[in-house]
Write a protein that holds these residues in place. Structure first.
Motif, PDB file in Angstrom:
ATOM      1  N   PHE A  85       0.858  -1.178   0.000  1.00  0.00           N
ATOM      2  CA  PHE A  85       0.000   0.000   0.000  1.00  0.00           C
ATOM      3  C   PHE A  85       0.899   1.235   0.000  1.00  0.00           C
ATOM      4  CE2 PHE A  85      -3.073  -3.063   1.316  1.00  0.00           C
ATOM      5  CZ  PHE A  85      -4.294  -2.568   0.881  1.00  0.00           C
ATOM      6  N   HIS A 123       0.679  -7.652  -5.230  1.00  0.00           N
ATOM      7  CA  HIS A 123      -0.314  -6.646  -5.590  1.00  0.00           C
ATOM      8  C   HIS A 123       0.113  -5.303  -5.004  1.00  0.00           C
ATOM      9  CE1 HIS A 123      -3.031  -9.937  -6.679  1.00  0.00           C
ATOM     10  NE2 HIS A 123      -2.606 -10.518  -5.570  1.00  0.00           N
ATOM     11  N   VAL A 125      -1.416  -1.298  -4.196  1.00  0.00           N
ATOM     12  CA  VAL A 125      -2.569  -0.417  -4.106  1.00  0.00           C
ATOM     13  C   VAL A 125      -2.055   0.991  -3.839  1.00  0.00           C
ATOM     14  CG1 VAL A 125      -4.657   0.153  -2.807  1.00  0.00           C
ATOM     15  CG2 VAL A 125      -4.056  -2.252  -3.225  1.00  0.00           C
TER      16      VAL A 125
END
Length: 160
Positions: A85, A123, A125
């Protein structure tokens, strides 16, 4: 917990620092408040320890530039890096820096994903808190006027 709460905590920390006569936009106290609140939000709502997740803040990971790169929040699933993040809490003068803000996700993403050790299923974000109205300060720290942010369109990069 509201997704806006981390930004509000960071903003509150900034106001305290500004009221003490110091500049707050690069303060670790502001960043710590943002990361702590966001970590709590993620743990409570999405990444439970009982499901094998752990979350850390402000950790270094390998970077394609040959150094290490500090990431705001890292989520691990069963001790393997799973999600990053990247948090930005914009507080002033957005429009004069809008192209820089638009380029940051592209550049920082390549720093991570172009490194040979990046996990296959990692991933990322990006979460930018951009208020509807934001102050523009002069060099003395006085508000000159307020502006409505006009974010750069980075949708083409998102399609790659």
């Amino acid at each position: 917990m509201c997704i806006v709460k981390p930004y509000l905590k960071a903003r509150k920390s900034s106001k305290k620092i500004l009221n003490s006569g110091k500049k707050a936009n690069r303060s670790s106290k502001r960043t710590d408040a943002l990361n702590k609140e966001m970590k709590g939000f993620l743990e409570k709502n999405y990444f439970k320890q009982s499901d094998g997740y752990t979350i850390e803040c402000e950790r270094m990971i390998p970077c394609s530039y040959g150094r290490n790169f500090k990431v705001d929040i890292l989520v691990y699933k069963n001790e393997e890096l799973f999600m990053l993040f990247h948090l930005k809490a914009i507080e002033s003068s957005y429009n004069k820096n809008r192209n820089n803000y638009g380029g940051i996700p592209i550049g920082e993403t390549s720093r991570v994903y172009d490194h040979k050790s990046v996990p296959k299923n990692l991933h990322s974000v990006w979460l930018d808190w951009i208020p509807n109205s934001i102050p523009v300060y002069n060099k003395n720290g006085d508000i000159m006027h307020w502006e409505s942010p006009n974010p750069a369109d980075i949708s083409m990069a998102e399609q790659r």
